[in-house]
Design an enzyme around this catalytic site. Structure first.
Site, short mmCIF file in Angstrom:
data_model
loop_
_atom_site.label_atom_id
_atom_site.label_comp_id
_atom_site.label_asym_id
_atom_site.label_seq_id
_atom_site.Cartn_x
_atom_site.Cartn_y
_atom_site.Cartn_z
N GLU A 90 14.04 35.65 42.26
CA GLU A 90 15.00 36.22 41.30
C GLU A 90 15.84 37.31 41.96
O GLU A 90 17.07 37.36 41.84
CB GLU A 90 14.25 36.83 40.10
CG GLU A 90 13.53 35.84 39.23
CD GLU A 90 12.09 35.60 39.66
OE1 GLU A 90 11.78 35.79 40.87
OE2 GLU A 90 11.28 35.22 38.81
N GLU A 107 -1.18 43.08 34.85
CA GLU A 107 -1.18 42.44 36.17
C GLU A 107 -2.37 42.94 36.99
O GLU A 107 -2.88 42.24 37.85
CB GLU A 107 0.14 42.73 36.92
CG GLU A 107 0.37 41.80 38.10
CD GLU A 107 1.78 41.87 38.68
OE1 GLU A 107 2.56 40.92 38.49
OE2 GLU A 107 2.10 42.88 39.33
N HIS A 139 7.80 50.59 11.19
CA HIS A 139 8.55 49.70 10.29
C HIS A 139 8.55 48.27 10.82
O HIS A 139 9.39 47.46 10.44
CB HIS A 139 9.98 50.23 10.13
CG HIS A 139 10.00 51.57 9.47
ND1 HIS A 139 10.02 51.74 8.10
CD2 HIS A 139 9.92 52.82 9.99
CE1 HIS A 139 9.99 53.03 7.81
NE2 HIS A 139 9.92 53.71 8.95
N GLY A 183 3.14 46.73 44.24
CA GLY A 183 4.45 46.70 43.58
C GLY A 183 4.47 47.51 42.29
O GLY A 183 5.35 48.34 42.05
N ARG A 184 3.46 47.29 41.44
CA ARG A 184 3.46 47.96 40.12
C ARG A 184 3.06 49.44 40.22
O ARG A 184 3.12 50.17 39.25
CB ARG A 184 2.54 47.21 39.15
CG ARG A 184 1.13 46.99 39.66
CD ARG A 184 0.41 45.93 38.83
NE ARG A 184 -0.90 45.58 39.37
CZ ARG A 184 -1.11 44.65 40.29
NH1 ARG A 184 -0.10 43.98 40.80
NH2 ARG A 184 -2.33 44.37 40.70
N LYS A 205 5.19 30.31 40.26
CA LYS A 205 6.27 30.42 41.25
C LYS A 205 6.37 29.12 42.05
O LYS A 205 7.46 28.61 42.30
CB LYS A 205 5.99 31.56 42.23
CG LYS A 205 6.22 32.95 41.69
CD LYS A 205 6.05 33.98 42.81
CE LYS A 205 5.90 35.38 42.28
NZ LYS A 205 5.54 36.36 43.28
O1 F6P Z 1 5.55 38.26 40.52
C1 F6P Z 1 4.80 39.39 40.59
C2 F6P Z 1 5.26 40.34 41.64
O2 F6P Z 1 4.72 40.00 42.86
C3 F6P Z 1 4.89 41.75 41.24
O3 F6P Z 1 3.61 42.09 41.56
C4 F6P Z 1 5.93 42.54 41.91
O4 F6P Z 1 6.04 43.81 41.35
C5 F6P Z 1 7.15 41.69 41.67
O5 F6P Z 1 6.67 40.37 41.78
C6 F6P Z 1 8.31 41.93 42.58
O6 F6P Z 1 7.99 41.73 43.91
P1 F6P Z 1 8.92 42.26 45.08
O7 F6P Z 1 9.02 43.73 44.98
O8 F6P Z 1 8.27 41.80 46.35
O9 F6P Z 1 10.28 41.62 44.91
#
Ligand code: F6P
Length: 584
Positions: A235, A376, A407, A289-290, A532
């Site tokens: 994406e 996650e 509400h 990432g998170r 994916k």
């Molecule tokens: O699809 C999950 C994931 O791997 C997450 O853990 C991560 O935050 C996100 O995709 C984005 O990944 P990246 O920073 O590698 O684009």
């Protein structure tokens, strides 16, 4: 006070590692299972009548007050939960995380987001190397770069100042920065520094998100920040190519160097994409990432918008909680208590969901961020040693700011399912409003609801009370509230950059505590992979059908039918199109 970790214990055998026993086999887990029956005999109305118990269920740290007296728990429950923490070797696991051990075993990585907000003189090691100088090396570079953009010494290809930023990224490369940005937008100090600037986030691969992001922006004054840990996320990369086309279309190929920068752990791929490596900001594989909002992932877009000084305050707030989490005894440790209470609600009382209800519109993106951090991390089916879990881990997180949620879905919370709630309130509003002749000011009105809802859930309303009010008999059952619905309240002194950092770190560590107790790996995310790879198969089919007219093959009846219908209905889509960008 700063914590100095000089030990890297990755090579030191730790006794509990030898044990692969599931926590559900421990005496404390079994004891809590039995204890549930005692708790089922109580009601929050009675529990709340004991001021000593309530007093013991309040914890304060750094001006944050946690009140968990409205949990369906006694002091005995809490002691049993601390025993569970002991049996799960919680303290040792926290130490292993801070010591840079590779606790993310399936990816063979340390988990060191705490190093991202450590003081300059702290020592935190991964593989025996102190990572803090690297962290500060990038922070210094981010400060310098963001100041150059903000003061106009870094300009776009046509010499104009770059006032607008689009940060492209998804998941952890999006949700945390969006939460912090949304929370800072109305903070008076941050707002002051953001005058005349815009920060937008492009996450979804849906072209509508591209349209929304570029609408009203001029490429000449826009800086695009591509944020991706891996620099391979489908994406993000398509969105990055799309905005690269948007810039080239308007300003020519040479403009990319001035209008696109990147944040990634994968600097070779950044360069391959066409972004000057000098304009790339690194982070490291020991940042999940998170858990990356305190890395360049969040620091770059937020510093561009608010200035580095504001972001540094945010990092300091998170650091304060890191120190608390690392050093406070379990009974006074806010993330530990929160994590244990979640375990109690999910694994013992059987409540699978949790509502995150901030009474602050500025925190409207907090629940979406915590959804990723929590679900996650802890939505796993096996233990860290790979054994199927005989219990369900993780919880279903959702939420909306109060009073909006009241509400909407609160009906279910009051009279339908039991959903433990986190009420988050703020003492001083970012934007007070006082009106002449009103009974209370606007923030007091909001906070009246913050204080009332937990009691409504805890006490409910009985049929006897309704009868005394002479309610018609046929409405009594409809208007009865069973009560005994657990919640906890977190009261923040204000909502400035520092407090936002505190809140973030509290929830990050709470999620880790839950994972440590359940004995799972909270730092990998294999569950996102299958979807994916199946999308890759579909993508290939769409390409083959559009370009070579190949029939849909290799899918089940359902997918084949849907795909064929989709292709047939879009047969006018050109197989070899010219670049077309949204124009709205
Ligand atoms: O699809 C999950 C994931 O791997 C997450 O853990 C991560 O935050 C996100 O995709 C984005 O990944 P990246 O920073 O590698 O684009």
């Amino acid at each position: 006070m700063s914590f100095l970790f000089i030990a890297d214990v990755s090579s030191i055998g730790v006794s509990y590692m030898a044990s692969v026993a599931l926590i559900s086999e421990s005496g404390s887990w079994k004891d809590l299972k039995v204890h549930v029956e005692d708790i089922k005999k109580t009601h929050l109305r009675e529990l709340m009548a004991d001021p000593g118990r309530c007093q013991s269920m309040m914890v304060e740290f750094d001006d944050i007050l946690l009140d968990y007296s409205r949990q369906c728990a006694t002091l005995e429950t809490v002691n049993k939960l601390f025993k569970l923490a002991e049996d799960a070797c919680l303290k040792e696991k926290i130490n292993r995380m801070f010591s840079g051990e590779r606790i993310n075993s399936t990816e063979n990585r340390s988990v060191l987001h705490v190093a991202l907000r450590a003081q300059r003189d702290a020592v935190i090691c991964s593989d025996r190397k102190n990572v803090v100088p690297d962290v500060w090396g990038v922070l210094d570079k981010l400060k310098e770069f963001s100041e150059r953009v903000r003061n106009g010494s870094w300009v776009g290809a046509t010499g104009k100042e770059l006032k607008d930023v689009i940060a492209i990224g998804i998941g952890g490369s999006f949700l945390g920065p969006l939460f912090v940005h949304t929370a800072l937008q109305t903070d008076p100090e941050a707002n002051q520094y953001a005058k005349g600037r815009q920060l937008r986030f492009l996450a979804n691969v849906d072209p509508i998100d591209v349209a929304r992001n570029i609408t009203g922006l001029n490429p000449e004054t826009t800086l695009v920040v591509v944020v991706s840990k891996t620099f391979t996320t489908a994406e993000t990369m398509l969105n990055a190519r799309t905005l690269r086309a948007w810039i080239i279309d308007a300003l020519g190929p040479s403009a990319v160097a001035k209008h696109m920068v990147a944040v990634s752990t994968n600097l070779p791929l950044v360069e391959k994409f066409g972004i000057d490596p000098n304009n790339a900001f690194a982070f490291w594989d020991w940042v999940g990432g998170r858990y990356s909002v305190c890395s360049a992932v969040g620091v770059l877009p937020l510093s561009l918008q608010y200035g580095f000084a504001v972001v540094e305050k945010f990092l300091k707030g998170a650091q304060s909680i890191d120190q608390h989490f690392f050093s406070a005894p379990l009974e006074k440790n806010i993330p530990v208590i929160l994590g244990l209470l979640s375990i109690w609600n999910v694994s013992f009382l059987g409540y699978p969901a949790r509502a995150i209800l901030p009474y602050s519109q500025a925190l409207e993106k907090f629940a979406p961020h915590i959804q990723q951090v929590s679900m996650e991390s802890n939505g796993k089916g096996v233990s860290i040693d790979g054994f199927p879990l005989p219990f369900e881990s993780g919880e279903i997180d959702f939420g909306e700011p109060g009073t909006n949620g009241q509400h909407s879905f609160y009906q279910l919370i009051h009279q339908g399912r039991v959903i433990p709630c986190d009420f988050i309130g703020v003492i001083k509003s970012q934007q007070p409003v006082y009106l002449k002749d009103e009974i209370v000011n606007n923030h007091d009105e909001l906070m009246s609801n913050f204080f009332a809802q937990p009691d409504a859930l805890a006490y409910g309303k009985t049929a006897e009370q309704l009868q005394k009010e002479n309610l018609p008999q046929h409405l009594i059952s409809h208007k009865t509230f069973t009560g005994n619905r657990p919640s906890l309240s977190i009261l923040l002194p204000s909502l400035n950059a520092y407090n936002i950092g505190q809140l973030l770190a509290i929830y990050e560590h709470r999620v880790a505590v839950q994972g440590f107790i359940w004995g799972i790996n909270s730092f990998d995310q294999w569950g996102v992979e299958l979807g994916k790879s199946l999308a890759t198969q579909v993508r290939k089919q769409l390409h083959a059908s559009r370009v070579k007219g190949e029939p849909v093959e290799g899918f089940n009846f359902s997918t084949k039918t849907m795909l064929s219908k989709y292709l047939k209905a879009t047969s006018d889509v050109p197989a070899d199109p010219h670049t077309l960008l949204p124009k709205i």
